[in-house]
Write a protein that holds these residues in place. Structure first.
Motif, PDB file in Angstrom:
ATOM      1  N   ILE A 199       0.848  -1.184   0.000  1.00  0.00           N
ATOM      2  CA  ILE A 199       0.000   0.000   0.000  1.00  0.00           C
ATOM      3  C   ILE A 199       0.889   1.241   0.000  1.00  0.00           C
ATOM      4  O   ILE A 199       1.752   1.402   0.866  1.00  0.00           O
ATOM      5  CB  ILE A 199      -0.925   0.021   1.228  1.00  0.00           C
ATOM      6  CG1 ILE A 199      -1.808  -1.238   1.247  1.00  0.00           C
ATOM      7  CG2 ILE A 199      -1.784   1.279   1.240  1.00  0.00           C
ATOM      8  CD1 ILE A 199      -2.635  -1.383   2.511  1.00  0.00           C
ATOM      9  N   LEU A 207      -3.048   1.921  -4.161  1.00  0.00           N
ATOM     10  CA  LEU A 207      -2.626   3.323  -4.145  1.00  0.00           C
ATOM     11  C   LEU A 207      -3.441   4.103  -3.126  1.00  0.00           C
ATOM     12  O   LEU A 207      -4.571   4.506  -3.384  1.00  0.00           O
ATOM     13  CB  LEU A 207      -2.772   3.923  -5.540  1.00  0.00           C
ATOM     14  CG  LEU A 207      -1.987   3.160  -6.629  1.00  0.00           C
ATOM     15  CD1 LEU A 207      -2.241   3.757  -7.989  1.00  0.00           C
ATOM     16  CD2 LEU A 207      -0.506   3.155  -6.307  1.00  0.00           C
ATOM     17  N   GLY A 208      -2.860   4.280  -1.956  1.00  0.00           N
ATOM     18  CA  GLY A 208      -3.501   5.006  -0.883  1.00  0.00           C
ATOM     19  C   GLY A 208      -4.354   4.131   0.005  1.00  0.00           C
ATOM     20  O   GLY A 208      -4.916   3.129  -0.443  1.00  0.00           O
ATOM     21  N   ARG A 244      -5.284  10.071  -0.487  1.00  0.00           N
ATOM     22  CA  ARG A 244      -4.599  10.213  -1.757  1.00  0.00           C
ATOM     23  C   ARG A 244      -3.428   9.225  -1.817  1.00  0.00           C
ATOM     24  O   ARG A 244      -2.862   8.872  -0.775  1.00  0.00           O
ATOM     25  CB  ARG A 244      -4.075  11.633  -1.933  1.00  0.00           C
ATOM     26  CG  ARG A 244      -5.175  12.676  -2.093  1.00  0.00           C
ATOM     27  CD  ARG A 244      -4.589  14.057  -2.279  1.00  0.00           C
ATOM     28  NE  ARG A 244      -3.717  14.119  -3.446  1.00  0.00           N
ATOM     29  CZ  ARG A 244      -4.149  14.280  -4.701  1.00  0.00           C
ATOM     30  NH1 ARG A 244      -5.447  14.386  -4.934  1.00  0.00           N
ATOM     31  NH2 ARG A 244      -3.298  14.340  -5.710  1.00  0.00           N
ATOM     32  N   PRO A 245      -3.054   8.788  -3.002  1.00  0.00           N
ATOM     33  CA  PRO A 245      -1.972   7.807  -3.105  1.00  0.00           C
ATOM     34  C   PRO A 245      -0.598   8.425  -2.950  1.00  0.00           C
ATOM     35  O   PRO A 245      -0.390   9.622  -3.180  1.00  0.00           O
ATOM     36  CB  PRO A 245      -2.158   7.250  -4.523  1.00  0.00           C
ATOM     37  CG  PRO A 245      -2.745   8.393  -5.291  1.00  0.00           C
ATOM     38  CD  PRO A 245      -3.665   9.087  -4.315  1.00  0.00           C
ATOM     39  N   GLY A 264       1.113   7.395  -9.219  1.00  0.00           N
ATOM     40  CA  GLY A 264       1.098   8.372  -8.145  1.00  0.00           C
ATOM     41  C   GLY A 264       1.557   9.755  -8.567  1.00  0.00           C
ATOM     42  O   GLY A 264       1.843  10.013  -9.751  1.00  0.00           O
ATOM     43  N   ASP A 316      -3.346   8.233 -13.791  1.00  0.00           N
ATOM     44  CA  ASP A 316      -4.758   8.069 -13.453  1.00  0.00           C
ATOM     45  C   ASP A 316      -5.671   8.407 -14.621  1.00  0.00           C
ATOM     46  O   ASP A 316      -6.871   8.625 -14.447  1.00  0.00           O
ATOM     47  CB  ASP A 316      -5.124   8.922 -12.241  1.00  0.00           C
ATOM     48  CG  ASP A 316      -4.776  10.396 -12.438  1.00  0.00           C
ATOM     49  OD1 ASP A 316      -4.140  10.731 -13.461  1.00  0.00           O
ATOM     50  OD2 ASP A 316      -5.145  11.211 -11.560  1.00  0.00           O
ATOM     51  N   ARG A 330      -7.812   1.976  -8.301  1.00  0.00           N
ATOM     52  CA  ARG A 330      -6.728   2.302  -7.387  1.00  0.00           C
ATOM     53  C   ARG A 330      -5.993   1.066  -6.871  1.00  0.00           C
ATOM     54  O   ARG A 330      -5.191   1.158  -5.943  1.00  0.00           O
ATOM     55  CB  ARG A 330      -7.272   3.114  -6.193  1.00  0.00           C
ATOM     56  CG  ARG A 330      -7.669   4.545  -6.594  1.00  0.00           C
ATOM     57  CD  ARG A 330      -6.465   5.328  -7.101  1.00  0.00           C
ATOM     58  NE  ARG A 330      -6.812   6.664  -7.556  1.00  0.00           N
ATOM     59  CZ  ARG A 330      -7.133   6.979  -8.818  1.00  0.00           C
ATOM     60  NH1 ARG A 330      -7.149   6.031  -9.742  1.00  0.00           N
ATOM     61  NH2 ARG A 330      -7.423   8.215  -9.147  1.00  0.00           N
TER      62      ARG A 330
END
Length: 287
Positions: free
Chosen positions: A123, A152-153, A158-159, A183, A190, A199
């Motif tokens: 993570i 991601l995050g 937020r990541p 990221g 994204d 995500r």
């Protein structure tokens, strides 16, 4: 805390390494002559089924943080079988140095040996920056089940930034070499060409001598895009790669677990579905 107690604590972060060696014990089982951990790595032999050995990696401290330099290696000797898991997810966190963290994994699998590499998710927490590299060397006749999951995050967060590279050689020849980067600061990560609204991203690599003669056909595995998407593709070698994206870690695990059941009906990589059967079968994702 002393530097020795921290496994190499320095101003820029923790420098620590862990090593696992598995060998055939001559009685049809697998021995672990080397099980050495330091810093955030606590290695424990845990209960396994069959003739193989199992090692669980337990996090002894928060890591990786910015500036950390971590290494983990596993060597499986000829004829041995090893499964490596982790007790919990690995969370990449920001550090005080402002430097990225690095995490290097080195895996070797000998002739007629087998490795199941099944850690929990990685993570990337907000503000973190992790560079992870994994290099796998497989001898002829080696078997591998390699699962990699990246989130991601944390929930509602937020990541962080995450870059991973996976390089696999089989019998001295390149089998797979890919790099993923997500990221803040990564162009288009994204956007619709990469992760878009998802995500969580993961892959399942299965290498087996069986696939040299009966490789499964390429297939779209997921049936519900809202729960993620997954595809399976044979590689130019005795291997199949499943790639999946999903909205969260739970959906991602469901996709990869379903793919594993399809590719490994015996549960250990010793066999696989006939290619026509695998091509016709589609994974049903739990809703």
């Amino acid at each position: 805390m002393t530097a020795a107690a921290a496994g190499g604590l320095r101003a820029g972060g923790v420098h620590a390494a862990a090593r696992i060696t598995a060998v055939a014990d001559g009685r049809g089982g697998t021995a672990l002559p080397l099980l050495a951990g330091a810093g955030p790595f606590a290695l424990r032999r845990t209960r396994a089924t069959g003739r193989g050995a199992q090692v669980t990696v337990i996090g002894a401290m928060s890591a990786p943080l910015g500036g950390d330099r971590l290494e983990l290696s596993a060597e499986v000797g000829a004829g041995a079988e090893l499964t490596v898991t982790s007790a919990a997810a690995t969370i990449s966190l920001p550090g005080t140095s402002g430097e990225p963290a690095t995490y290097d994994v080195r895996l070797g699998v000998g002739q007629d040996a087998a490795l199941r590499w099944l850690p929990e998710q990685l993570i990337a927490a907000a503000g973190s920056d992790l560079r992870m590299t994994t290099r796998v060397e497989l001898a002829a006749g080696a078997r591998l089940v390699y699962r990699d999951e990246q989130v991601l995050g944390r929930a509602g967060e937020r990541p962080g930034r995450l870059t991973t590279r996976l390089t696999v050689h089989h019998a001295g020849e390149p089998l797979l070499d890919q790099e993923l980067s997500f990221g803040p600061g990564v162009p288009g990560w994204d956007g619709p060409a990469v992760l878009h609204r998802y995500r969580a991203v993961g892959q399942l690599l299965v290498v087996s001598p069986h696939f040299a003669h009966e490789p499964p056909a390429a297939a779209i595995l997921a049936v519900d895009p809202d729960s993620g998407q997954a595809v399976s593709a044979p590689l130019a070698g005795p291997a199949v790669l499943v790639t999946a994206v999903a909205p969260d870690a739970l959906c991602l695990r469901r996709l990869l677990d379903a793919a594993m059941r399809t590719l490994l009906p015996n549960g250990d990589g010793s066999g696989a579905h006939h290619p026509k059967t695998a091509a016709a079968e589609r994974v049903s994702v739990a809703r």
